[in-house]
Design an enzyme around this catalytic site. Structure first.
Site, mmCIF file in Angstrom:
data_model
loop_
_atom_site.group_PDB
_atom_site.id
_atom_site.type_symbol
_atom_site.label_atom_id
_atom_site.label_comp_id
_atom_site.label_asym_id
_atom_site.label_seq_id
_atom_site.Cartn_x
_atom_site.Cartn_y
_atom_site.Cartn_z
ATOM 1 C CG ASP A 55 26.200 112.423 -42.957
ATOM 2 O OD1 ASP A 55 25.965 113.550 -43.450
ATOM 3 O OD2 ASP A 55 27.333 112.067 -42.608
ATOM 4 N NE ARG A 91 23.546 134.593 -35.472
ATOM 5 C CZ ARG A 91 23.000 133.617 -34.793
ATOM 6 N NH1 ARG A 91 21.713 133.584 -34.623
ATOM 7 N NH2 ARG A 91 23.725 132.680 -34.248
ATOM 8 C CG LEU A 133 30.282 124.210 -47.370
ATOM 9 C CD1 LEU A 133 30.683 122.750 -47.463
ATOM 10 C CD2 LEU A 133 28.887 124.395 -47.951
ATOM 11 C CB SER A 134 31.836 129.755 -46.174
ATOM 12 O OG SER A 134 32.405 130.886 -46.743
ATOM 13 C CE LYS A 135 35.839 130.646 -40.793
ATOM 14 N NZ LYS A 135 36.047 130.323 -39.427
ATOM 15 C CD GLU A 140 32.942 109.871 -44.469
ATOM 16 O OE1 GLU A 140 33.443 110.988 -44.594
ATOM 17 O OE2 GLU A 140 31.819 109.673 -43.951
ATOM 18 C CB VAL A 171 18.535 134.566 -42.117
ATOM 19 C CG1 VAL A 171 19.808 134.601 -42.937
ATOM 20 C CG2 VAL A 171 18.566 133.454 -41.107
ATOM 21 C CE LYS A 203 24.365 115.433 -46.632
ATOM 22 N NZ LYS A 203 25.495 115.359 -45.684
ATOM 23 C CG HIS A 213 26.995 112.062 -50.571
ATOM 24 N ND1 HIS A 213 26.619 113.283 -51.066
ATOM 25 C CD2 HIS A 213 27.486 112.314 -49.324
ATOM 26 C CE1 HIS A 213 26.883 114.220 -50.165
ATOM 27 N NE2 HIS A 213 27.399 113.656 -49.101
HETATM 28 C C1 BG6 Z 1 29.094 114.911 -46.166
HETATM 29 C C2 BG6 Z 1 28.743 114.234 -44.877
HETATM 30 O O1 BG6 Z 1 27.954 115.135 -46.926
HETATM 31 O O2 BG6 Z 1 29.996 114.087 -46.898
HETATM 32 C C3 BG6 Z 1 29.984 113.926 -44.064
HETATM 33 O O3 BG6 Z 1 27.886 115.088 -44.106
HETATM 34 C C4 BG6 Z 1 30.971 113.140 -44.886
HETATM 35 O O4 BG6 Z 1 29.651 113.205 -42.875
HETATM 36 C C5 BG6 Z 1 31.215 113.822 -46.228
HETATM 37 O O5 BG6 Z 1 32.171 113.036 -44.148
HETATM 38 C C6 BG6 Z 1 32.041 112.945 -47.128
HETATM 39 O O6 BG6 Z 1 32.429 113.657 -48.265
HETATM 40 P P1 BG6 Z 1 33.749 113.284 -49.034
HETATM 41 O O7 BG6 Z 1 33.754 114.204 -50.210
HETATM 42 O O8 BG6 Z 1 34.883 113.510 -48.092
HETATM 43 O O9 BG6 Z 1 33.605 111.847 -49.403
#
Ligand code: BG6
EC number: 1.1.1.49
Length: 480
Positions: free
Chosen positions: A232, A46, A17-19, A213, A88, A145, A237
């Site tokens: 998820d 780490r 996520l950071s990258k 997706e 941590v 999350k 969302h």
């Molecule tokens: C994340 C989920 O929260 O949102 C992923 O863990 C999902 O599985 C992603 O692919 C979708 O995000 P976006 O912004 O690409 O719609």
């Protein structure tokens, strides 16, 4: 709060996520001079890295994930970065981190801490921060999350965080709230006069929220197996989207006012009936013309985890009585698309004999295209049919055309800026998360009681046929 932070500490700074999101977003914000000029950013993880190693990692990430034209002043940005190695779960690293951050007891520095680590590490991290003077009243914390896998585990995380940080210093991320079109939903509803009087069960027949997706497991088997589509995507969302569509007008755009209204909606979600949810799991098929493997093949074993879910939700309040909210999300769908469809009712009386009047429909496209599309009936020019042939025509607004010169941002840009500037409106409050989990748990309970196995669907299709039947029995079809 509205106090700018002068130090940002990223936990999990070498992670995905950071990258992919955090470092590129911060660099983009710096390029536009949107960050506090003195803001320092300290990465922790780490791995044993020097400041320079971390800067190199950041440079590579930024060059990979941020378009060239948004990378202005990158060298200056990289100079803001430093690194502090920290496990941590052991106390050692925290003192070094506090020192690196230059934090001394009694000083007035403002620190923002971003945890993008596994949730199982939240508790020891909070403890370590508190014991080393990093959780003082000048610190705020941001959590990624998943915040738990059910209400109980989410409460445990929330309790642990609350033991060191007050709620006005806790920023829970739902990156959908950082998306432009999601914020635009609030503008559309509350900065225009004509939607609000129609925005209720008297005029709206149903609402659809779809998040499709094209991707599959993306190498996240461990995480996904403990989550599935419901936890998820729906728990966070999609319920946030639903809350923004359904909430009452807040008295202001303040964090308290907006979140008070969202939580009322989330608490009004009716307990679902067993036949109001459909689960699916993809099998091999083709997406974008490319053959792809099934979930079980990607995983290397059988699994009962759902990669698709469709729900018929109800909001038990005055405004939405009798208006179903159909939600659907899945992996390996034919398209990547997030949209909200508001279907209006029929006109009460048709004065045009022979004309089939189609109901008005408002489609709010969130991604990949950001647009608003309203379908309405109009007269076809001409004199045939007694001069009154009617047809549905679109009224379209494409955001990039309406706002030329504005480029697409990463959702995290807005959220990171709000975090360092101390604005909480676009972050999720504890009571919201818990209301979300309460409803999700009640759905999982049904599935567990039934020992439900997901229906299969071919990758590249819109889910199992039962999902179509779920809406068709109400005379509705999914918007495509
Ligand atoms: C994340 C989920 O929260 O949102 C992923 O863990 C999902 O599985 C992603 O692919 C979708 O995000 P976006 O912004 O690409 O719609």
């Amino acid at each position: 709060m509205n106090i700018k932070a002068d130090t940002l500490i990223l936990f999990g700074a070498t992670g995905d996520l950071s990258k992919r999101m955090l470092l590129p977003s911060l660099c983009a914000l710096h390029a536009e001079d949107l960050l506090h000029a003195d803001l320092r950013i300290i990465g922790t993880a780490r791995s044993e890295l020097s400041d320079n190693d971390f800067r190199n990692l950041a440079r590579e990430a930024i060059e990979t994930y941020l378009p060239d034209h948004r990378r202005g002043r990158m060298a200056e940005f990289l100079n803001k970065l430093s690194y502090s190695q920290l496990d941590v779960t052991t106390p050692e690293g925290y003192a070094a981190l506090a020192e690196k951050a230059g934090l001394k007891e009694g000083d007035n520095r403002q620190v923002a801490i971003f945890l993008s680590t596994a949730p199982s590490l939240f508790e020891p991290t909070i403890k370590g921060l508190a014991e080393h003077g990093l959780a003082g009243e000048n610190s705020r914390i941001c959590l990624e999350k998943p915040l738990g896998t059910d209400l109980e585990s989410s409460c445990a995380i929330n309790d642990a965080v609350a033991s060191a940080f007050s709620e006005d210093r806790i920023f829970r991320i739902d990156h959908y709230l950082g998306k432009e079109t999601v914020q635009n939903l609030i503008a559309l509803r509350f900065a225009n006069m004509f939607f609000e009087p129609l925005w209720n069960s008297q005029h709206i027949e149903h609402v659809q929220i779809s998040v499709g997706e094209t991707v599959g497991l993306e190498g996240r088997a461990d995480f996904y197996e403990s989550a599935g589509a419901l936890r998820d995507m729906v728990q966070n969302h999609m319920l946030q989207l639903l809350a923004l569509v359904a909430m009452e007008p807040p008295v202001s755009f303040d964090a308290g006012a907006v979140r008070d209204e969202k939580v009322k909606v989330l608490r009004s979600l009716r307990k679902m009936e067993p036949d109001e949810s459909v689960t699916g799991q993809y099998r091999k098929g083709a997406v974008d013309g490319q053959p792809v493997a099934g979930y079980d093949e990607e995983l290397g074993r059988d699994s009962n985890v759902e990669t698709f879910v469709a729900l018929k939700a109800h909001i038990d309040n005055w405004r939405w009585q009798g208006v179903p909210f159909y939600l659907r999300t899945g992996k390996r769908m034919p398209e990547r698309v997030t949209e909200i469809v508001v279907q209006f009712r029929c006109v009460p009386h048709n004065i045009f004999p022979g004309a089939k009047l189609k109901q008005n429909r408002l489609v709010i496209g969130i991604q990949p295209e950001e647009n608003i599309h309203l379908s309405m009936m109009a007269k076809v020019p001409g004199i045939e049919n007694e001069g009154m042939t009617l047809r549905q025509v679109p009224l379209d607004i494409t955001m990039p055309d309406a706002f030329t010169g504005k480029f697409k941002r990463i959702a995290y840009e807005r959220l990171l800026l709000d975090l360092v500037d101390g604005r909480q409106t676009l972050f999720v409050r504890r009571d919201e998360v818990e209301a979300q989990w309460r409803w999700i748990d009640s759905i999982r309970e049904i599935w567990e009681k039934e020992d439900r196995a997901p229906k299969t669907y071919a990758a590249g299709s819109w889910g199992p046929s039962k999902a179509i039947a779920l809406v068709e029995r109400d005379g509705v079809s999914w918007h495509d």
